[in-house]
Design an enzyme around this catalytic site. Structure first.
Site, PDB file in Angstrom:
ATOM      1  N   SER A 137     -12.821 -69.329  -2.524  1.00  0.00           N
ATOM      2  CA  SER A 137     -13.037 -69.023  -1.108  1.00  0.00           C
ATOM      3  C   SER A 137     -11.776 -69.219  -0.292  1.00  0.00           C
ATOM      4  O   SER A 137     -10.943 -70.080  -0.607  1.00  0.00           O
ATOM      5  CB  SER A 137     -14.137 -69.947  -0.562  1.00  0.00           C
ATOM      6  OG  SER A 137     -14.169 -69.910   0.849  1.00  0.00           O
ATOM      7  N   TYR A 161     -17.150 -78.413   1.259  1.00  0.00           N
ATOM      8  CA  TYR A 161     -17.356 -77.171   0.503  1.00  0.00           C
ATOM      9  C   TYR A 161     -16.013 -76.627   0.019  1.00  0.00           C
ATOM     10  O   TYR A 161     -15.824 -76.357  -1.172  1.00  0.00           O
ATOM     11  CB  TYR A 161     -18.058 -76.125   1.379  1.00  0.00           C
ATOM     12  CG  TYR A 161     -17.952 -74.729   0.836  1.00  0.00           C
ATOM     13  CD1 TYR A 161     -17.096 -73.809   1.430  1.00  0.00           C
ATOM     14  CD2 TYR A 161     -18.684 -74.340  -0.280  1.00  0.00           C
ATOM     15  CE1 TYR A 161     -16.973 -72.532   0.914  1.00  0.00           C
ATOM     16  CE2 TYR A 161     -18.567 -73.066  -0.794  1.00  0.00           C
ATOM     17  CZ  TYR A 161     -17.701 -72.171  -0.196  1.00  0.00           C
ATOM     18  OH  TYR A 161     -17.566 -70.903  -0.707  1.00  0.00           O
ATOM     19  N   LYS A 165     -14.259 -76.175  -3.897  1.00  0.00           N
ATOM     20  CA  LYS A 165     -13.701 -74.924  -4.410  1.00  0.00           C
ATOM     21  C   LYS A 165     -12.250 -75.137  -4.868  1.00  0.00           C
ATOM     22  O   LYS A 165     -11.845 -74.684  -5.942  1.00  0.00           O
ATOM     23  CB  LYS A 165     -13.757 -73.828  -3.337  1.00  0.00           C
ATOM     24  CG  LYS A 165     -15.146 -73.299  -3.044  1.00  0.00           C
ATOM     25  CD  LYS A 165     -15.741 -72.592  -4.247  1.00  0.00           C
ATOM     26  CE  LYS A 165     -17.076 -71.941  -3.922  1.00  0.00           C
ATOM     27  NZ  LYS A 165     -17.665 -71.234  -5.080  1.00  0.00           N
TER      28      LYS A 165
HETATM   29  C1  WQD Z   1     -17.233 -66.052  11.564  1.00  0.00           C
HETATM   30  C2  WQD Z   1     -16.817 -66.024  13.023  1.00  0.00           C
HETATM   31  C3  WQD Z   1     -17.180 -68.106  14.160  1.00  0.00           C
HETATM   32  C4  WQD Z   1     -21.558 -68.030  14.000  1.00  0.00           C
HETATM   33  C5  WQD Z   1     -17.663 -69.085   6.376  1.00  0.00           C
HETATM   34  C6  WQD Z   1     -17.200 -70.040   5.328  1.00  0.00           C
HETATM   35  C7  WQD Z   1     -16.390 -69.314   4.294  1.00  0.00           C
HETATM   36  C8  WQD Z   1     -17.161 -68.143   3.740  1.00  0.00           C
HETATM   37  C9  WQD Z   1     -17.663 -67.238   4.853  1.00  0.00           C
HETATM   38  C10 WQD Z   1     -18.069 -68.916   1.620  1.00  0.00           C
HETATM   39  C11 WQD Z   1     -16.092 -67.287  13.462  1.00  0.00           C
HETATM   40  C12 WQD Z   1     -18.053 -67.012  14.754  1.00  0.00           C
HETATM   41  C13 WQD Z   1     -20.222 -67.707  13.831  1.00  0.00           C
HETATM   42  C14 WQD Z   1     -22.126 -68.049  15.297  1.00  0.00           C
HETATM   43  C15 WQD Z   1     -19.991 -67.408  16.200  1.00  0.00           C
HETATM   44  N1  WQD Z   1     -18.237 -68.571   2.933  1.00  0.00           N
HETATM   45  N2  WQD Z   1     -19.457 -67.401  14.916  1.00  0.00           N
HETATM   46  N3  WQD Z   1     -21.306 -67.741  16.369  1.00  0.00           N
HETATM   47  O1  WQD Z   1     -16.803 -69.667   9.304  1.00  0.00           O
HETATM   48  O2  WQD Z   1     -15.394 -67.553   8.995  1.00  0.00           O
HETATM   49  O3  WQD Z   1     -16.548 -68.550   7.042  1.00  0.00           O
HETATM   50  O4  WQD Z   1     -18.412 -68.056   5.765  1.00  0.00           O
HETATM   51  O5  WQD Z   1     -17.094 -68.815   0.952  1.00  0.00           O
HETATM   52  O6  WQD Z   1     -16.107 -70.223   3.264  1.00  0.00           O
HETATM   53  O7  WQD Z   1     -16.354 -70.991   5.956  1.00  0.00           O
HETATM   54  O8  WQD Z   1     -17.876 -67.434   8.798  1.00  0.00           O
HETATM   55  O9  WQD Z   1     -19.661 -66.129   9.836  1.00  0.00           O
HETATM   56  O10 WQD Z   1     -19.674 -68.655  10.137  1.00  0.00           O
HETATM   57  O11 WQD Z   1     -17.962 -67.272  11.345  1.00  0.00           O
HETATM   58  O12 WQD Z   1     -19.277 -67.135  17.187  1.00  0.00           O
HETATM   59  O13 WQD Z   1     -23.337 -68.349  15.528  1.00  0.00           O
HETATM   60  O14 WQD Z   1     -17.998 -65.952  13.835  1.00  0.00           O
HETATM   61  O15 WQD Z   1     -16.634 -68.956  15.170  1.00  0.00           O
HETATM   62  O16 WQD Z   1     -15.083 -66.928  14.401  1.00  0.00           O
HETATM   63  P1  WQD Z   1     -16.584 -68.360   8.644  1.00  0.00           P
HETATM   64  P2  WQD Z   1     -18.899 -67.385  10.027  1.00  0.00           P
END
Ligand code: WQD
Length: 350
Positions: A137, A161, A165
């Site tokens: 990841s 997490y 990894k």
């Molecule tokens: C994306 C963007 C948030 C939710 C995670 C894991 C990563 C991978 C993918 C496994 C960011 C914004 C989110 C919400 C928001 N998984 N957001 N409101 O954090 O980039 O990655 O998932 O491997 O390891 O860390 O993904 O979809 O949570 O966030 O504004 O309710 O959406 O701040 O900018 P992230 P995400």
């Protein structure tokens, strides 16, 4: 044709990759605990293939079990020997992947992800199987602002997490170094996997309230959630919202096939490769694109930044293009169209 052992094959990424591998003619032995997945995903894989006239009789074997139990893993290898369809490679998806949950319960993540992988690797050695593609990841990286991440950038995870990894990647490197004339290992660092298979029969079933933005958007669109809370409007980005590298799940599946195909053809080696599009999309841009493509309104409001978030997480994917001859083919419009098609046909998941 080669037999492949797929751990976590019923999950979001696993099921889409299994679909592609079956289309390519591989025989699959799948181990899944169904703790964070549904067995129905594999029934849909069979349905999609039969709709295409592809007969998978004798090509897919499913074992319900857990990588924390080494006897479950051994059962899969023994089955492949008894059927004379000996497993040649492993694609290792099985693992827990919620950043928030890992912060609350690190023991669960270290026991499942790290100890489970140690079990898998020990059984692989026992059955003389030394080819593995590992689901890593982008969370392993130390965040950089406004520039893409390269595979040789500093790795400094900010949650348990990500620590699991990175630890597994280091374990794999140690194992490769212990017998570099035998092992073929590819560690694939995903960015943000999203979307669904074009049929709408296969997709991301968050099994309850999702944490990630994309399934939240589709659940707002279907009316299960009232609005999106955007975490931060003051990031140093084009519109103040976080930028990520959203990769279509089928491009990701094709990346796994490309890595497996490469390992099976080339000499023993250890690869670490980013799987992303190299294109950054902000939260607001993603929402606006979803609204435009699907002609639907996504209500949102701004909230505080989420602890652990960064402004910009985007891949440099030149290594995947150069070594694996892999190129993402789908864009954000495709992601928004295919993900909504899945959610519309499956309002409550599988
Ligand atoms: C994306 C963007 C948030 C939710 C995670 C894991 C990563 C991978 C993918 C496994 C960011 C914004 C989110 C919400 C928001 N998984 N957001 N409101 O954090 O980039 O990655 O998932 O491997 O390891 O860390 O993904 O979809 O949570 O966030 O504004 O309710 O959406 O701040 O900018 P992230 P995400």
């Amino acid at each position: 044709m080669k037999s492949i052992f797929v751990t976590g094959g019923a999950g979001f990424i696993g099921s889409h990759t299994c679909l592609l591998l079956l289309e390519k003619g591989f025989t699959l032995f799948i181990l899944d605990s169904f703790v964070t997945s549904s067995q129905k995903s594999l029934k849909r894989v069979s349905l999609i293939l039969s709709n295409k006239g592809i007969d998978i009789k004798g090509k897919i074997y499913l074992v319900e079990g857990d990588i924390k139990n080494k006897y479950d893993i051994e059962r899969v290898f023994k089955m492949s020997f008894e059927l004379n369809k000996i497993i040649k490679s492993v694609i290792h998806f099985a693992g827990l992947k919620s950043v928030a949950e890992s912060v609350k319960n690190p023991f669960l993540y270290w026991e499942n992800n790290v100890n489970g992988t140690i079990n898998l690797l020990k059984v692989m050695v026992k059955f003389n199987c030394k080819n593995i593609v590992f689901s890593s990841s982008a969370t392993v990286y130390k965040a950089k602002s406004n520039v893409p991440l390269f595979e040789n950038d500093i790795c400094e995870p900010f949650n348990p997490y990500g620590n699991t990894k990175l630890t597994i990647e280091r374990l794999l490197k140690d194992i490769y170094n212990s017998d570099s004339s035998q092992w073929r290992i590819a560690s694939l660092r995903y960015f943000n996997p999203v979307g669904a298979h074009e049929s709408g029969l296969l997709g991301e079933d968050a099994l309850g309230k999702p944490n990630n933005i994309y399934p939240l958007i589709t659940q707002v669109a279907i009316g299960k959630i009232k609005e999106i809370k955007i975490f931060g409007s003051d990031w140093p980005t084009v519109d103040g919202t976080g930028i990520r590298d959203y990769i279509h799940i089928m491009d990701l599946a094709e990346g796994h096939f490309a890595a497996l195909d490469y390992l099976l053809k080339e000499k023993p080696q250890f690869l670490t490769i980013n799987l992303g599009t190299g294109i950054g999309t902000s939260v607001l841009e993603l929402i606006r694109c979803f609204e435009k493509v699907n002609n639907i309104e996504i209500p949102f409001s701004f909230d505080n930044r989420r602890v652990g978030d960064n402004a910009f997480v985007v891949a440099d994917n030149s290594l995947a293009k150069k070594i694996l001859n892999w190129n993402p083919k789908r864009n954000i419009d495709d992601i928004c169209r295919d993900g909504w098609n899945w959610q519309l046909k499956n309002p409550n998941g599988y």
